[in-house]
Design an enzyme around this catalytic site. Structure first.
Site, PDB file in Angstrom:
ATOM      1  N   HIS A 253     -23.752 -17.710  -5.432  1.00  0.00           N
ATOM      2  CA  HIS A 253     -24.370 -16.852  -4.418  1.00  0.00           C
ATOM      3  C   HIS A 253     -24.734 -17.634  -3.161  1.00  0.00           C
ATOM      4  CE1 HIS A 253     -24.481 -14.082  -7.668  1.00  0.00           C
ATOM      5  NE2 HIS A 253     -25.438 -14.714  -8.318  1.00  0.00           N
TER       6      HIS A 253
ATOM      7  N   HIS B 180     -22.437 -10.448  -8.996  1.00  0.00           N
ATOM      8  CA  HIS B 180     -21.861 -11.318 -10.010  1.00  0.00           C
ATOM      9  C   HIS B 180     -20.407 -10.943 -10.277  1.00  0.00           C
ATOM     10  CE1 HIS B 180     -26.203 -11.706 -10.835  1.00  0.00           C
ATOM     11  NE2 HIS B 180     -25.882 -12.954 -11.116  1.00  0.00           N
TER      12      HIS B 180
END
Length: 332
Positions: free
Chosen positions: A56, A218
């Site tokens: 991320h 994700h």
């Protein structure tokens, strides 16, 4: 699949090593290189700690610094940090005023941060937790119970981090974080899935005329797969739901955050920002603050998310307060 890496199982470790060395005026590794923390901790300040799986970037490690996080715990790609890893960060960063944990609402993150908090409380630390669940597209989706925590996490970390820097108490920070979560809504859309280094495969595949609406960070596929549309139509789809879900700001002021997932050119992010801003202003909202860029990514996913956060005077002041982190810097 071609990537600038040595071995897939070492990509997170080696990336973090390079990241900390590039920003060693601000950052250092915590005990045993198990977390990234501020080089200079501030005695008597509530420590603000967050974290999650790698993939991320620049969240979370890039948000460690003055006015934001004191430490970030980073797991492997899309994998939660361990309870002991989080406990180490708590023990190292607690300078006496307690610790606030900011946790994205994913099952693994919630479970591991909860376990760490229990162990820390047994060891004598004062702990509070704020769960971020800003994703309006997900109810009981894969990897989460209820709405997921996505790009709105950055807004919570910036707001609470500024208040912590100003000397607010642990209880005050918990209340502020909870109010900020309640005022924040996000939704994502993708044109291509993320490529996970260890599998060399995309997390989902789309046809040339398809897009995913409501993706997670994700690599999860979206809530629905629909026909690809132009930017204005995509903006309208996303904004209609966001505005409906957003608590009405007292004076109409909002923060508008267009976040890239890692594989979307900046020019397209700004194009979408313009499209979204026209729509929200047509609905009577006032864009008082803006942020555009790839801050909460999903490896190389081609896509973006839109976040709206209703502002009051306090939250706007905390957003404007000085920040000096590798990924976010102003006023310093």
């Amino acid at each position: 699949m071609k990537k600038f890496m040595n071995r897939a199982e070492r990509i997170v470790v080696e990336s973090l090593e390079g990241f900390v060395r590039a920003h060693d005026d601000v950052l250092t590794f915590g005990n045993g290189s198990r977390n990234v923390r501020r080089r200079q901790l501030k005695p008597g300040k509530v420590a603000v700690i967050s974290g999650g799986g790698a993939g991320h970037e620049p969240m979370h490690a890039g948000l460690v610094g003055h006015g934001m996080l004191d430490a970030a715990c980073v797991g492997h790609v899309f994998t939660s940090p361990t309870p002991n890893q989080i406990l180490d960060a708590i023990a190292e960063c607690d300078t006496g005023a307690g610790v606030l944990l900011i946790v994205k609402n994913y099952d693994g993150d919630v479970m591991n941060f909860d376990m760490a908090a229990e162990m820390a409380i047994e060891a004598g630390h004062r702990i509070e937790t704020v769960i971020v669940n800003d994703d309006i597209a997900a109810y009981d989706a894969a990897r989460s119970s209820g709405r997921r925590g996505v790009a709105g996490t950055l807004i919570v970390e910036k707001t609470v981090g500024a208040a912590a820097e100003a000397g607010h108490s642990l209880e005050e920070l918990k209340a502020l974080g909870t109010r900020t979560v309640a005022a924040t809504r996000s939704m994502g859309v993708a044109l291509r899935g993320a490529t996970v280094p260890e599998t060399a495969r995309q997390t989902f595949s789309l046809g040339p005329d398809e897009m995913e609406l409501g993706v997670g960070i994700h690599g999860e596929p979206g809530r629905s797969r629909i026909a690809f549309r132009d930017a204005d139509a995509i903006a309208a789809l996303v904004c209609e739901e966001l505005i409906t879900e957003l608590p009405s700001p007292r004076d109409g002021r909002i923060l508008l955050f267009v976040n890239g997932f890692g594989g979307t050119p900046v020019s397209e992010l700004y194009l979408m920002y313009g499209a979204v801003r026209r729509l929200v202003e047509a609905r009577g909202l006032v864009v008082a603050r803006s942020l555009v860029g790839a801050y909460v990514t999903s490896l190389d996913m081609a896509g973006l998310s839109v976040t709206l956060s209703a502002l009051d005077a306090d939250r706007m002041n905390f957003w404007d307060a000085p920040v000096a982190a590798p990924a976010l810097r102003w006023g310093c």
